[in-house]
Design a protein around this motif. Structure first.
Motif, PDB file in Angstrom:
ATOM      1  N   ASP A   1       0.907  -1.167   0.092  1.00 14.72           N
ATOM      2  CA  ASP A   1      -0.013  -0.050  -0.076  1.00 14.72           C
ATOM      3  C   ASP A   1       0.881   1.444   0.120  1.00 14.72           C
ATOM      4  OD1 ASP A   1      -2.064   1.959   0.151  1.00 14.72           O
ATOM      5  OD2 ASP A   1      -2.718   1.199   2.180  1.00 14.72           O
ATOM      6  N   LEU A   2       1.152   1.684  -1.219  1.00 15.45           N
ATOM      7  CA  LEU A   2       2.208   2.490  -1.408  1.00 15.45           C
ATOM      8  C   LEU A   2       1.701   4.173  -1.916  1.00 15.45           C
ATOM      9  CD1 LEU A   2       5.043   0.916  -3.429  1.00 15.45           C
ATOM     10  CD2 LEU A   2       5.024   1.151  -0.932  1.00 15.45           C
ATOM     11  N   THR A   3       0.243   4.053  -2.073  1.00 14.84           N
ATOM     12  CA  THR A   3      -0.509   5.254  -2.626  1.00 14.84           C
ATOM     13  C   THR A   3      -1.493   5.379  -1.341  1.00 14.84           C
ATOM     14  OG1 THR A   3       0.036   4.579  -4.797  1.00 14.84           O
ATOM     15  CG2 THR A   3      -1.605   6.584  -4.616  1.00 14.84           C
ATOM     16  N   PRO A   4      -1.482   6.537  -0.649  1.00 12.66           N
ATOM     17  CA  PRO A   4      -2.320   6.900   0.436  1.00 12.66           C
ATOM     18  C   PRO A   4      -3.751   7.456  -0.331  1.00 12.66           C
ATOM     19  CG  PRO A   4      -0.331   7.734   0.952  1.00 12.66           C
ATOM     20  CD  PRO A   4      -0.245   7.333  -0.468  1.00 12.66           C
ATOM     21  N   GLY A   5      -4.774   6.901   0.314  1.00 15.18           N
ATOM     22  CA  GLY A   5      -6.065   7.259  -0.302  1.00 15.18           C
ATOM     23  C   GLY A   5      -6.270   6.593  -1.681  1.00 15.18           C
ATOM     24  N   ALA A   6      -5.598   5.814  -2.359  1.00 13.43           N
ATOM     25  CA  ALA A   6      -5.759   5.211  -3.643  1.00 13.43           C
ATOM     26  C   ALA A   6      -5.556   3.637  -3.536  1.00 13.43           C
ATOM     27  CB  ALA A   6      -5.136   5.845  -4.606  1.00 13.43           C
ATOM     28  N   CYS A   7      -6.269   2.969  -4.537  1.00 16.47           N
ATOM     29  CA  CYS A   7      -6.295   1.534  -4.714  1.00 16.47           C
ATOM     30  C   CYS A   7      -5.131   1.142  -5.400  1.00 16.47           C
ATOM     31  CB  CYS A   7      -7.398   1.116  -5.118  1.00 16.47           C
ATOM     32  SG  CYS A   7      -7.580  -0.873  -5.449  1.00 16.47           S
TER      33      CYS A   7
ATOM     34  N   ASN B   1      -3.568  -4.846  -7.660  1.00 18.23           N
ATOM     35  CA  ASN B   1      -3.107  -6.041  -7.354  1.00 18.23           C
ATOM     36  C   ASN B   1      -2.561  -6.146  -5.698  1.00 18.23           C
ATOM     37  OD1 ASN B   1      -3.562  -7.470  -9.692  1.00 18.23           O
ATOM     38  ND2 ASN B   1      -1.396  -6.688 -10.588  1.00 18.23           N
ATOM     39  N   CYS B   2      -2.748  -5.234  -5.179  1.00 19.31           N
ATOM     40  CA  CYS B   2      -2.463  -4.965  -3.851  1.00 19.31           C
ATOM     41  C   CYS B   2      -3.797  -5.577  -2.979  1.00 19.31           C
ATOM     42  CB  CYS B   2      -2.068  -3.775  -3.292  1.00 19.31           C
ATOM     43  SG  CYS B   2      -1.410  -3.769  -1.447  1.00 19.31           S
ATOM     44  N   CYS B   3      -3.869  -6.882  -2.421  1.00 19.66           N
ATOM     45  CA  CYS B   3      -4.960  -7.550  -1.887  1.00 19.66           C
ATOM     46  C   CYS B   3      -5.003  -7.119  -0.530  1.00 19.66           C
ATOM     47  CB  CYS B   3      -4.829  -8.977  -2.083  1.00 19.66           C
ATOM     48  SG  CYS B   3      -4.842  -9.561  -3.646  1.00 19.66           S
ATOM     49  N   CYS B   4      -4.186  -6.389   0.107  1.00 17.91           N
ATOM     50  CA  CYS B   4      -4.465  -5.986   1.357  1.00 17.91           C
ATOM     51  C   CYS B   4      -4.877  -4.415   1.527  1.00 17.91           C
ATOM     52  CB  CYS B   4      -3.241  -6.447   2.379  1.00 17.91           C
ATOM     53  SG  CYS B   4      -1.687  -5.713   1.828  1.00 17.91           S
ATOM     54  N   ASP B   5      -4.788  -3.858   0.499  1.00 13.35           N
ATOM     55  CA  ASP B   5      -5.171  -2.351   0.383  1.00 13.35           C
ATOM     56  C   ASP B   5      -6.588  -2.339   0.763  1.00 13.35           C
ATOM     57  OD1 ASP B   5      -4.938   0.291  -0.044  1.00 13.35           O
ATOM     58  OD2 ASP B   5      -4.240   0.168  -1.966  1.00 13.35           O
ATOM     59  N   ARG B   6      -6.732  -1.348   1.781  1.00  6.70           N
ATOM     60  CA  ARG B   6      -8.173  -1.308   2.360  1.00  6.70           C
ATOM     61  C   ARG B   6      -8.733  -0.164   1.718  1.00  6.70           C
ATOM     62  NH1 ARG B   6      -9.074  -3.893   6.873  1.00  6.70           N
ATOM     63  NH2 ARG B   6      -7.255  -4.731   8.191  1.00  6.70           N
ATOM     64  N   ASP B   7      -7.936   0.775   0.600  1.00  4.77           N
ATOM     65  CA  ASP B   7      -8.328   1.780  -0.027  1.00  4.77           C
ATOM     66  C   ASP B   7      -9.132   1.145  -1.304  1.00  4.77           C
ATOM     67  OD1 ASP B   7      -7.508   3.503   1.701  1.00  4.77           O
ATOM     68  OD2 ASP B   7      -5.601   3.866   0.541  1.00  4.77           O
ATOM     69  N   CYS B   8      -8.962  -0.252  -1.648  1.00  9.56           N
ATOM     70  CA  CYS B   8      -9.838  -0.625  -2.777  1.00  9.56           C
ATOM     71  C   CYS B   8     -11.165  -1.202  -2.402  1.00  9.56           C
ATOM     72  CB  CYS B   8      -8.866  -1.948  -3.250  1.00  9.56           C
ATOM     73  SG  CYS B   8      -7.260  -1.722  -3.831  1.00  9.56           S
ATOM     74  N   TYR B   9     -11.514  -1.344  -1.120  1.00  8.49           N
ATOM     75  CA  TYR B   9     -12.805  -1.691  -0.696  1.00  8.49           C
ATOM     76  C   TYR B   9     -13.271  -2.929  -1.275  1.00  8.49           C
ATOM     77  CZ  TYR B   9     -12.747   2.935   1.132  1.00  8.49           C
ATOM     78  OH  TYR B   9     -12.306   4.367   1.820  1.00  8.49           O
TER      79      TYR B   9
END
Length: 639
Positions: free
Chosen positions: A122-128, A131-139
């Motif tokens: 998760d390198l981009t705050p506030g954005a999905c 292929n980052c399956c743990c990124d909570r910004d993807c909802y």
């Protein structure tokens, strides 16, 4: 009816419980052939809607656990006879089985790939992040339904225990299970274990002042730390080693520097060290934006900065800097001390233009003596002033005489070696033939390029004209083109002796012709010099020796009007080497063979012709064939 049989039992991944391989409707006891027949009749009587159906898609690689169970329940039970069989389970896979991974979760209640609390992708705050399956910004509740794959570290590592799918009738394992298709097209029944060791974090070690050095020594490797800090000094210098110096005023150990030019402009690189036993010469340029300030503040212009230190005889002298027996002072060649830079009006005086170090060594005993001499010049203070400096380092053995030290090295023995200086002679003084060399601003420098044997070269510079009569102007430009002193003879071989005049040949010269011009107010000045050298190989072809057959100076001139206000002129020097070697003719063909026949060679022919008519008829054909064969052989030899 009695029926004795045993059936294998399979274990789950946990190894705590064993489950029967064949089970249907709670009948866990072994079944006899009669029972199997009855079971088949009962199965056929079941309505078609109540039978489990196989997967509708044959290519489906990952059915859900419910599908697996319903399919295996509806399969035909298999009996096994003989002793109990133990089925081996493959080793745990740290990245999942080497088969097609599921693209969509089949069990909505159990997540086989739970996300991690620390999302490393998760390198981009506030954005999905794709292929980052743990990124909570993807909802995304199930990221694998959207992403083609999950980046490493975005899901927990999974462990699978797999066996051949044909060995499993029904799975009672409490762990999630899947059926995978391997690369060979064989279905594998796999149980997912949720206690992978890869999901455990390493325990952090506490680092403090007590164990810092111990950890750095145990786990550390080589770094860019100076060798003086992690290695004991060598007992003596080796060829190419940097020479150590010591500044007593500041108690600082440094290296003997020999600045060299770098880049297209040849700017001075101060950090270039002088190598032990490596005699060489370097040239570099310095540019000054404000020479008025740099004149007295820049240490590179002050001669004192080149000898206000001592030189360590051997590297181990740095361990005892108070012991003067390991230190050699730098002495001046001239008796008078060079003056410091001085700004007098619009001129910076006593600027260092040349530094020459002469170092005497004595094998492993190290450096015995160091002397230095300087060349100084004056610079005019103006914007963009440039200075070209020359640095020379010479080494010689300590017992070697001064006369031998001053003798220049040979350019070959006897024949010239390509790349070595072309030797010239002027009034019994041997020197190298040179070409023009320019300074940083393009003007002609006092320093010149050596002509290298066999290497064609061209150089040029701008010569600033001074107000003088035509004859003096011509003489000045001639001297600038061919150098001082003017070469008179050129060495035939690379080891020519100045005392032996037969080992030198005179240089032909053709100056500018003034009589061809009909101009009384013109001054003909040379603007280019072409040095033509004719050379050839002589001696054995297996070891040829290069020698100079002749040399010639050709000048190109132009005329300038006395009334013209010419401030500078572009000068050019060119050297060309022409190979006039006449190779010997190749050896001719092999010597011809001289056939010598024995004295009684024709005896069989005489005997044959002396016989009767009948014998001649029978032997005439072999004789003719033999004659034709001999004529053919002799004809081939004469061609």
């Amino acid at each position: 009816m009695r029926c004795d049989s045993s059936h294998p039992r399979s274990s789950d991944a946990s190894g705590d419980r064993q489950y029967p391989r064949q089970s249907l409707g709670g009948l866990d006891s072994p079944m006899c052939p009669s029972q199997l027949a009855l079971l088949q009749v009962l199965f056929l009587m079941v309505p078609e809607g109540g039978r489990p159906q196989p997967s509708s898609s044959p290519s489906e690689a990952v059915p859900t656990p419910s599908t697996v169970e319903s399919r295996t329940q509806g399969g035909t039970p298999q009996s096994s006879e003989g002793p109990e069989t133990h089925w081996t389970v493959p080793e745990i896979s740290t990245v999942g089985p080497t088969v097609v991974t599921p693209s969509a979760p089949g069990n909505r209640t159990v997540d086989l790939f739970p996300v991690l609390p620390i999302c490393v992708c998760d390198l981009t705050p506030g954005a999905c992040d794709i292929n980052c399956c743990c990124d909570r910004d993807c909802y995304l509740l199930h990221p694998r339904t959207v992403f083609s794959f999950c980046l490493p570290g975005s899901v927990r590592s999974s462990s699978w225990v797999c066996v051949d799918n044909s060995l499993i009738f029904r799975s009672n394992s409490p762990f999630p299970s899947r059926v995978f298709m391997d690369s060979n097209g064989i279905r594998q029944f796999c149980v997912h274990v949720n206690d992978s060791k890869l999901n455990y974090f390493q325990k952090l070690q506490k680092v403090n002042a007590t164990n810092f050095q111990a950890l750095a020594t145990e786990f550390g490797g080589r770094s860019f730390t100076s060798t003086f800090q992690n290695q004991s000094p060598a007992p003596f210098y080796r060829a190419g080693d940097p020479i150590l110096t010591y500044f007593p005023k500041w108690s600082v150990i440094s290296l003997l520097r020999q600045p060299a030019g770098v880049g297209a402009g040849g700017l001075c690189a101060e950090s270039n060290p002088a190598g032990f036993l490596e005699s060489k010469s370097t040239t570099c340029a310095r540019f000054f934006k404000n020479l008025a300030n740099s004149c007295t503040l820049d240490p590179a212009l002050n001669a004192a900065s080149y000898y206000n230190f001592t030189v360590l005889k051997v590297p181990r002298g740095m361990t005892d800097l108070q012991n003067m027996k390991f230190q050699v002072p730098v002495t001046l060649v001239s008796q008078s001390q060079p003056g410091s830079p001085l700004l007098a009006g619009n001129t910076c005086q006593n600027v260092v233009s040349q530094v020459i170090y002469e170092i005497e060594t004595n094998g492993t005993l190290g450096i015995q003596k160091v002397s230095v001499s300087f060349g100084q010049t004056n610079l005019t203070v103006e914007p963009g002033t440039a200075l070209q400096q020359h640095f020379i380092t010479r080494f010689r053995a300590f017992p070697q005489s001064t006369a031998a030290f001053l003798t220049r090295p040979r350019s070959g023995n006897p024949g010239y070696i390509v790349g070595k200086p072309l030797l010239a002679l002027t009034s019994d003084i041997r020197h190298s033939m040179t070409l023009l060399q320019s300074q940083g601003d393009g003007t002609c420098s006092v320093k010149r390029h050596e002509v290298q044997f066999g290497v064609n070269a061209i150089s040029g510079c701008k010569h600033r004209l001074r107000k003088m009569d035509c004859s003096h102007l011509q003489q000045e430009i001639y001297q600038t083109l061919h150098g001082r002193p003017r070469p008179e003879l050129v060495a035939i071989f690379g080891n020519a002796d100045p005392a032996q005049k037969g080992e030198w040949t005179r240089i032909l010269s053709r100056n500018c012709s003034v009589s061809a011009l009909h101009c009384t107010s013109c001054c003909v000045i040379p603007i280019a010099l072409e040095i033509q050298v004719l050379w050839a190989y002589i001696g054995l072809q297996s070891n040829p020796q290069a020698h100079v057959s002749g040399a010639r100076f050709l000048y190109q001139c132009q005329s300038i009007q006395d009334s013209q206000q010419v401030t500078e002129v572009s000068l050019t020097t060119v050297v060309t080497f022409v190979d006039i070697t006449q190779k010997p003719e190749p050896p001719r063909g092999q010597p011809r063979m001289d056939w010598k026949l024995p004295f009684d060679f024709f005896l069989p022919f005489k005997v044959a012709f002396s016989r009767g008519v009948d014998s001649q008829k029978g032997s005439i054909s072999p004789i003719l064939l033999l004659c034709l064969f001999l004529l053919g052989v002799l004809n081939l030899e004469t061609k």
